[in-house]
Design a protein around this motif. Structure first.
Motif, PDB file in Angstrom:
ATOM      1  N   LEU A  12      -7.473   5.852  10.289  1.00  0.00           N
ATOM      2  CA  LEU A  12      -8.629   5.040  10.040  1.00  0.00           C
ATOM      3  C   LEU A  12      -8.511   3.459  10.562  1.00  0.00           C
ATOM      4  O   LEU A  12      -9.304   2.793  10.506  1.00  0.00           O
ATOM      5  N   LEU A  13      -7.194   3.172  10.965  1.00  0.00           N
ATOM      6  CA  LEU A  13      -7.015   1.698  11.065  1.00  0.00           C
ATOM      7  C   LEU A  13      -6.927   1.435  12.628  1.00  0.00           C
ATOM      8  O   LEU A  13      -6.280   0.219  12.942  1.00  0.00           O
ATOM      9  N   LEU A  14      -7.308   2.301  13.490  1.00  0.00           N
ATOM     10  CA  LEU A  14      -6.952   1.876  14.819  1.00  0.00           C
ATOM     11  C   LEU A  14      -8.080   0.861  15.205  1.00  0.00           C
ATOM     12  O   LEU A  14      -9.071   0.558  14.517  1.00  0.00           O
ATOM     13  N   TYR A 266      -9.708  -1.849   4.628  1.00  0.00           N
ATOM     14  CA  TYR A 266      -8.592  -1.277   3.938  1.00  0.00           C
ATOM     15  C   TYR A 266      -7.346  -2.105   4.346  1.00  0.00           C
ATOM     16  O   TYR A 266      -6.302  -1.666   3.856  1.00  0.00           O
ATOM     17  N   ASN A 267      -7.448  -3.225   5.039  1.00  0.00           N
ATOM     18  CA  ASN A 267      -5.987  -3.796   5.184  1.00  0.00           C
ATOM     19  C   ASN A 267      -6.367  -5.247   5.749  1.00  0.00           C
ATOM     20  O   ASN A 267      -5.847  -5.783   6.645  1.00  0.00           O
ATOM     21  N   GLY A 268      -7.381  -5.940   4.990  1.00  0.00           N
ATOM     22  CA  GLY A 268      -7.813  -7.366   5.583  1.00  0.00           C
ATOM     23  C   GLY A 268      -8.363  -8.052   4.426  1.00  0.00           C
ATOM     24  O   GLY A 268      -8.519  -7.753   3.200  1.00  0.00           O
ATOM     25  N   LEU A 290      -5.810   0.859  -0.871  1.00  0.00           N
ATOM     26  CA  LEU A 290      -6.638   0.628   0.091  1.00  0.00           C
ATOM     27  C   LEU A 290      -5.910   1.179   1.410  1.00  0.00           C
ATOM     28  O   LEU A 290      -6.509   1.835   2.450  1.00  0.00           O
ATOM     29  N   ARG A 291      -4.749   0.465   1.462  1.00  0.00           N
ATOM     30  CA  ARG A 291      -3.881   1.031   2.702  1.00  0.00           C
ATOM     31  C   ARG A 291      -3.694   2.339   2.907  1.00  0.00           C
ATOM     32  O   ARG A 291      -3.598   2.866   3.916  1.00  0.00           O
ATOM     33  N   ASN A 292      -3.414   2.852   1.837  1.00  0.00           N
ATOM     34  CA  ASN A 292      -3.197   4.408   2.019  1.00  0.00           C
ATOM     35  C   ASN A 292      -4.085   5.516   2.179  1.00  0.00           C
ATOM     36  O   ASN A 292      -3.879   6.567   2.054  1.00  0.00           O
TER      37      ASN A 292
HETATM   38  C1  LIG Z   1      -2.079  -3.882   8.051  1.00  0.00           C
HETATM   39  O1  LIG Z   1      -2.056  -5.289   8.701  1.00  0.00           O
HETATM   40  C2  LIG Z   1      -0.769  -5.618   9.055  1.00  0.00           C
HETATM   41  C3  LIG Z   1      -1.020  -7.162   9.855  1.00  0.00           C
HETATM   42  O2  LIG Z   1      -1.855  -7.924   9.091  1.00  0.00           O
HETATM   43  C4  LIG Z   1      -0.031  -4.812  10.167  1.00  0.00           C
HETATM   44  O3  LIG Z   1       1.088  -5.184  10.197  1.00  0.00           O
HETATM   45  C5  LIG Z   1      -0.032  -3.304   9.328  1.00  0.00           C
HETATM   46  O4  LIG Z   1       0.602  -2.275  10.101  1.00  0.00           O
HETATM   47  C6  LIG Z   1      -1.526  -2.820   8.790  1.00  0.00           C
HETATM   48  N1  LIG Z   1      -1.300  -1.759   7.950  1.00  0.00           N
HETATM   49  C7  LIG Z   1      -1.606  -0.382   8.415  1.00  0.00           C
HETATM   50  C8  LIG Z   1      -1.513   0.579   7.458  1.00  0.00           C
HETATM   51  O5  LIG Z   1      -2.356  -0.435   9.005  1.00  0.00           O
END
Ligand SMILES: *[C@@H]1O[C@H](CO)[C@@H](O)[C@H](O)[C@H]1NC(C)=O
Ligand SMILES: *[C@@H]1O[C@H](CO)[C@@H](O)[C@H](O)[C@H]1NC(C)=O
Ligand SMILES: *[C@@H]1O[C@H](CO)[C@@H](O)[C@H](O)[C@H]1NC(C)=O
Ligand SMILES: *[C@@H]1O[C@H](CO)[C@@H](O)[C@H](O)[C@H]1NC(C)=O
Ligand SMILES: *[C@@H]1O[C@H](CO)[C@@H](O)[C@H](O)[C@H]1NC(C)=O
Length: 625
Positions: A12-14, A266-268, A290-292
């Motif tokens: 989901l983090l693309l 989720y990552n910000g 959230l990240r997981n």
């Molecule tokens: C979350 O963001 C950081 C950069 O801010 C990145 O290095 C990391 O890979 C990201 N994590 C995920 C799970 O995407």
């Protein structure tokens, strides 16, 4: 089932590469079923249904919550949500050349703003996508997960915290799931899907009758929370139907997710602020949770019954397999009329009681082996065995249905259906669980925290069942709780004939079953199939609840005296209920092809006429291209 290999996780983090999506301007002729003049005061008959046009608003119609047409007919495309403004926003995406998934994303985001009591990006959902160019359907499970710090006994000393407050929150899944769906099917830029919802949140929207009712009903919950108070009681007075509501922080949150992609949440920075607010309010959610988080994307569950193929969600939804069991029980009578009339209703109640007893063996298949129960619930021979325990002359006390575990009594929710001009279809049920979830709005992000942890079973729970709690549904870190949500797609001879689902917790499965039987087996028109008075049962207490209420558009819905009498004669205890589930339905009439359909690209065969219905019980309306 039960192995990890069963699920692929959608990343989901693309990064959000909105520009790769081409905007394909649709050249479809718009087929507008009824064009209303905004100022007319008149009564209009829509297929025998009387419509009061006095509530019609001015031309800025996204802002007006009431327009009492519960049904639309279209050759092209339909969206049916439980708030008409969101149906129209979905249709606006289809008019820009969007896929059914684009429309569903925009509609769901809108519902999270104008119907925040039911759903939102702080919650979770199940989405089924039927692509017209592929067999079956994709099941996107964006349900909340238990935080990593959660445990089986976490509510032992404070059972109320399972329902109320930040500790009741599961890791939210909606944005992750919407993004996974959009990555697979979306045609419009991700950002474009957010624009209407952002505008509603920032510029304000009119409080619908349903939201107004919920605000009034949840006064204590709202006034106890500074975030909710700021949005729903801005001047120390609760907002009511007709007032303008603003959630500027939510608008800003949506803007950030629109621009940066789901990583913002989720990552910000949005996620960080949310977590800060959650911790402040006593929650245990972390950035790691959230990240997981991943939406689970699998093939839909398929069930064949009564001449139709039902596509639905695998567990942790108990809805599709529950529905399949009930339909298979009817099939085992070997007679299409088995569901007919008051006797059909009695049989339905008996089948539901058995189904509820059995479904409590289900849980998250990544954590418990539920393959036996799933196989049984989908099996015609198992259904036949159950049917042999159903008698046309009587009902039985709860023990007869062999319940082993306490029922899951879930709540809330919103359902939307989309069918586009290529006959791609989306059936999506989305929720924050209770009205306004756990009763906490994160002040910095405008996000309402779900209380989905309440859908887990816990050892110390007090319940009316006097049965032990269901171990398959105990809390484990990262596990998803059992759900009654039942978004389905219905096929006949491999053609799309229906998209259906509902809201209303435990009442969803009986409601979806009744609407499906009404239309597909008992041949009721789509609107009548949805409006028809329904019954509900919870197994314990041993009471048939029947609808008796005047709904938002003034219509009175009540089970007939004949049916009540028939049920009482069989020993059912009846109780009137001024409430119940809310269903949206779209059907395609494949015996009635549209000229338009023949001319479309990507169209295997032809397209039939679409009819979309939004349940009058919640005051929404459908919209069509
Ligand atoms: C979350 O963001 C950081 C950069 O801010 C990145 O290095 C990391 O890979 C990201 N994590 C995920 C799970 O995407
Ligand atoms: C709340 O008060 C402000 C400022 O007095 C006013 O502009 C606004 O219209 C009021 N809102 C409601 C819903 O009464
Ligand atoms: C219902 O019918 C069965 C036979 O089909 C009979 O054995 C039973 O006694 C009847 N029960 C009642 C309550 O009439
Ligand atoms: C049905 O509802 C109406 C009001 O909507 C009420 O007057 C009536 O008493 C109810 N009937 C029963 C049996 O509860
Ligand atoms: C489809 O349309 C035809 C022609 O109008 C009608 O006879 C038939 O009943 C419709 N079928 C369904 C399932 O509504």
């Amino acid at each position: 089932m039960g192995g990890d290999e069963q699920f692929e996780s959608a990343s989901l983090l693309l990064s959000d590469d909105g520009s790769r999506k081409t905007r394909r301007r649709s050249t479809l002729l718009c087929f507008i079923f009824l064009a209303f003049s905004a100022t007319t005061i008149a009564f209009f008959s829509v297929r025998g249904h009387y419509v009061d046009l006095r509530f019609l608003g001015a031309s800025d119609d996204h802002k007006h919550p009431i327009r009492n047409n519960d049904v639309v007919v279209s050759e092209a495309a339909v969206v049916a949500a439980d708030d008409g403004r969101c149906s129209e926003i979905g249709v606006s995406m289809l008019e820009k050349g969007g896929h059914a998934v684009d429309a569903a994303v925009a509609t769901a985001l809108c519902l999270g703003v104008v119907g925040p009591m039911s759903s939102g990006i702080g919650g979770g959902a199940f989405m089924l996508v039927r692509s017209s160019s592929a067999p079956g359907a994709l099941a996107i499970d964006m349900r909340e997960t238990a935080p990593a710090a959660a445990s089986e006994n976490m509510y032992e000393s404070n059972v109320e915290a399972k329902v109320l407050g930040a500790l009741a929150m599961g890791t939210p899944g909606e944005i992750a799931g919407l993004h996974a769906a959009w990555l697979s099917y979306g045609r419009l830029p991700w950002k474009a899907l957010f624009e209407p919802a952002i505008k509603l949140a920032r510029d304000g929207f009119v409080v619908s009758p349903c939201l107004g009712e919920k605000i009034a009903g949840q006064e204590e919950k709202i006034m106890a929370d500074p975030g909710l108070t700021r949005v729903f009681a801005p001047n120390a007075t609760l907002l009511k139907y007709g007032d303008t509501c603003y959630n500027v922080e939510l608008g800003n949150t949506l803007q950030a997710i629109a621009e940066e992609g789901p990583g913002a949440l989720y990552n910000g920075s949005i996620g960080e602020r949310l977590i800060e607010d959650v911790r402040e309010a006593g929650g245990i959610l972390t950035m790691e949770d959230l990240r997981n988080y991943r939406a689970r994307v699998t093939a839909a569950v398929e069930a064949d019954a009564l001449g139709y193929k039902i596509l639905g969600m695998p567990p942790p939804s108990s809805g599709t397999v529950g529905l399949a069991l009930v339909l298979n029980i009817f099939e085992s009578y070997g007679n299409r009329d088995a569901a007919q009339g008051p006797l059909g209703l009695h049989r339905l109640i008996e089948a539901l009681k058995h189904m509820f007893a059995i479904r409590m063996n289900l849980g998250d298949p990544e954590f418990v082996d539920i393959s036996r129960t799933v196989t049984d619930m989908l099996s015609p021979s198992f259904a036949k065995m159950i049917r042999e325990r159903i008698f046309d002359n009587t009902t039985f006390p709860p023990e007869y249905y062999l319940p082993r575990w306490r029922q899951l009594r879930d709540e809330g929710t919103s359902h939307l259906c989309v069918v586009d001009s290529e006959r791609n279809a989306v059936s999506m049920t989305t929720t924050v669980n209770y009205a306004f979830g756990g009763g906490v709005m994160s002040p910095s992000t405008g996000i309402i925290l779900n209380n989905e942890m309440d859908d887990f079973s816990i050892p110390s729970e007090v319940s009316p069942d006097e049965l032990p709690p269901a171990p398959a549904n105990f809390i484990r870190p990262n596990k998803r709780p059992l759900s009654s949500m039942t978004p389905i797609v219905v096929l006949k001879e491999n053609q799309l004939v229906g998209v259906l689902g509902g809201s209303g917790g435990m009442d969803i499965i009986p409601a979806v079953t009744q609407v499906l039987l009404n239309h597909f087996i008992l041949d009721m028109e789509p609107l009548a199939a949805v409006e028809s008075p329904r019954i509900y049962h919870k197994l314990i207490p041993n009471i048939v609840s029947y609808e008796n209420w005047t709904v938002i558009n003034g219509q009175h819905i009540e089970l007939s005296e004949e049916r009540k009498h028939f049920l009482r004669e069989r020993g059912h205890q009846l109780q009137a209920k001024a409430g119940g589930a809310v269903c949206q339905l779209v059907v395609q009439n494949i015996t009635k092809p549209s000229d338009l359909g023949r001319k479309l690209k990507n169209n295997r065969g032809y397209n039939g006429i679409l009819t979309g219905v939004s349940d009058p019980r919640k005051g929404g309306w459908p919209a069509a291209v």
